[in-house]
Design an enzyme around this catalytic site. Structure first.
Site, PDB file in Angstrom:
ATOM      1  N   ASN A   1      -9.569   0.139   2.144  1.00 33.12           N
ATOM      2  CA  ASN A   1      -8.629   0.842   1.702  1.00 33.12           C
ATOM      3  C   ASN A   1      -8.008   0.504   0.253  1.00 33.12           C
ATOM      4  O   ASN A   1      -7.674  -0.634   0.252  1.00 33.12           O
ATOM      5  CB  ASN A   1      -7.255   0.751   2.686  1.00 33.12           C
TER       6      ASN A   1
ATOM      7  N   LYS B   1      -6.155   1.588  -1.408  1.00 31.95           N
ATOM      8  CA  LYS B   1      -4.503   1.681  -2.160  1.00 31.95           C
ATOM      9  C   LYS B   1      -4.439   2.391  -3.293  1.00 31.95           C
ATOM     10  O   LYS B   1      -5.210   3.260  -3.457  1.00 31.95           O
ATOM     11  CB  LYS B   1      -3.759   0.500  -1.915  1.00 31.95           C
TER      12      LYS B   1
ATOM     13  N   HIS C   1      -0.899   4.497   7.978  1.00 29.33           N
ATOM     14  CA  HIS C   1      -0.658   3.172   7.475  1.00 29.33           C
ATOM     15  C   HIS C   1       0.723   2.735   7.370  1.00 29.33           C
ATOM     16  O   HIS C   1       1.534   3.442   6.914  1.00 29.33           O
ATOM     17  CB  HIS C   1      -1.363   3.117   5.884  1.00 29.33           C
TER      18      HIS C   1
ATOM     19  N   GLU D   1       2.077   1.155   5.027  1.00 28.95           N
ATOM     20  CA  GLU D   1       2.828   1.347   3.691  1.00 28.95           C
ATOM     21  C   GLU D   1       3.299   2.733   3.816  1.00 28.95           C
ATOM     22  O   GLU D   1       4.135   3.320   3.234  1.00 28.95           O
ATOM     23  CB  GLU D   1       1.950   1.153   2.642  1.00 28.95           C
TER      24      GLU D   1
ATOM     25  N   GLU E   1      -2.974  -3.146  12.783  1.00 26.24           N
ATOM     26  CA  GLU E   1      -2.810  -3.839  11.448  1.00 26.24           C
ATOM     27  C   GLU E   1      -1.305  -4.449  11.801  1.00 26.24           C
ATOM     28  O   GLU E   1      -0.227  -3.704  11.268  1.00 26.24           O
ATOM     29  CB  GLU E   1      -2.775  -2.895  10.244  1.00 26.24           C
TER      30      GLU E   1
ATOM     31  N   GLY F   1      -1.394  -7.847   3.214  1.00 26.80           N
ATOM     32  CA  GLY F   1      -1.264  -8.222   1.811  1.00 26.80           C
ATOM     33  C   GLY F   1      -0.588  -9.408   1.835  1.00 26.80           C
ATOM     34  O   GLY F   1      -0.025  -9.823   0.779  1.00 26.80           O
TER      35      GLY F   1
ATOM     36  N   SER G   1      -5.120  -8.998   5.722  1.00 26.53           N
ATOM     37  CA  SER G   1      -5.601 -10.021   5.038  1.00 26.53           C
ATOM     38  C   SER G   1      -7.042 -10.605   5.556  1.00 26.53           C
ATOM     39  O   SER G   1      -7.307 -11.469   5.608  1.00 26.53           O
ATOM     40  CB  SER G   1      -4.475 -11.218   5.070  1.00 26.53           C
TER      41      SER G   1
END
Ligand code: PEP
Length: 249
Positions: free
Chosen positions: A9, A11, A95, A97, A167, A173, A213
């Site tokens: 991904n 991003k 996701h 985010e 996730e 991150g 991560s």
């Protein structure tokens, strides 16, 4: 036997020129990697460049989101048929985010997932708990709600197209990875919920990726867990050599 999927991904990173350069370096390093499927999801505008660069290779390209209507007055959105026409084969949906910054809910996740399937895309549907939810002992309740709200309304045939990505939000991150055992526990729980909604055969068949991560130095331990069927990789997928070593764990 579930074939692993290693998905990147990107991003909001990389231009079209950087995308081409990435594939020039990445493809030779994974050309012989037949043990898994490989996906890369660049920003929408660079999907055509990625599709062209990856043509004829073992890397499939995907979007990082997909809208639930095919067309219309929906400024800023991109639909499943548009992604498909560009040559995309995957779509990340829900996701964290998107959930955190753009108001994504389990209901919109489900609508996007249905639309992706209808367009012939393979959805990678993300679920995962926040730090405060884990610390207050609500991880399983959150995962159960996300599976029920985001996926349970799909048809059996539709669900067969889905890949789930677990996730944990606190690991994305941040450099903090769930231990392989923690991840495997969550995967087992998710698989159990899938069995409740779609039956044992669907639960045994669905791939559940771990994301949060994932790096070249921790992927092996994660992939040693039979419950973990691949990885959804953010930051570490931006470097071709790093992502190739994750793919070739
Ligand atoms: C992600 O973007 O899905 C992700 C897991 O990011 P990172 O690997 O950077 O934690």
């Amino acid at each position: 036997m579930r074939k692993p999927l290693m998905a990147g991904n990107w991003k909001l990173f990389k231009t079209a020129a950087e995308t081409k350069d990435y594939f020039t370096r990445f493809l030779p390093m994974v050309a012989g990697s037949r043990h898994c499927e490989i996906a890369i999801c660049p920003p929408f505008v660079n999907i055509p460049a990625a599709v062209e660069a990856a043509a004829g290779s073992n890397v499939g390209i995907g979007g990082q989101n997909v809208f639930w209507e095919n067309q219309g007055a929906f400024t800023g959105e991109v639909s499943g048929p548009m992604l498909k026409a560009c040559g995309a084969v995957w779509a990340i949906i829900g996701h964290s985010e998107r959930r955190q910054y753009f108001g994504e809910t389990d209901e919109t996740v489900q609508r996007r997932t249905v639309a992706a399937i209808a367009a012939g895309l393979r959805p990678i549907v993300c679920v995962g708990e926040k730090l405060e939810e884990r610390e207050s002992g609500r991880t399983e309740a959150v995962l159960a709600d996300q599976v029920a709200g985001g996926l349970a309304g799909l048809s059996a045939a539709g669900f067969a197209q889905v890949v789930i990505a677990y996730e944990p939000v606190w690991a994305i991150g941040t450099g903090k990875t769930a231990t392989p055992e923690m991840a495997a526990d969550a995967h087992r729980f998710i698989r159990g919920r899938v069995a409740g909604h779609f039956g044992a055969a669907a639960a045994a068949a669905v791939r559940i990726l771990y994301g949060g991560s994932v790096k070249p130095d921790n992927v092996k331990g994660l992939m040693a867990q039979p419950e973990i069927d691949g990885a959804l990789v953010g930051g570490a997928s931006l470097d071709p050599a790093g992502f190739a070593s994750i793919v070739n764990f």
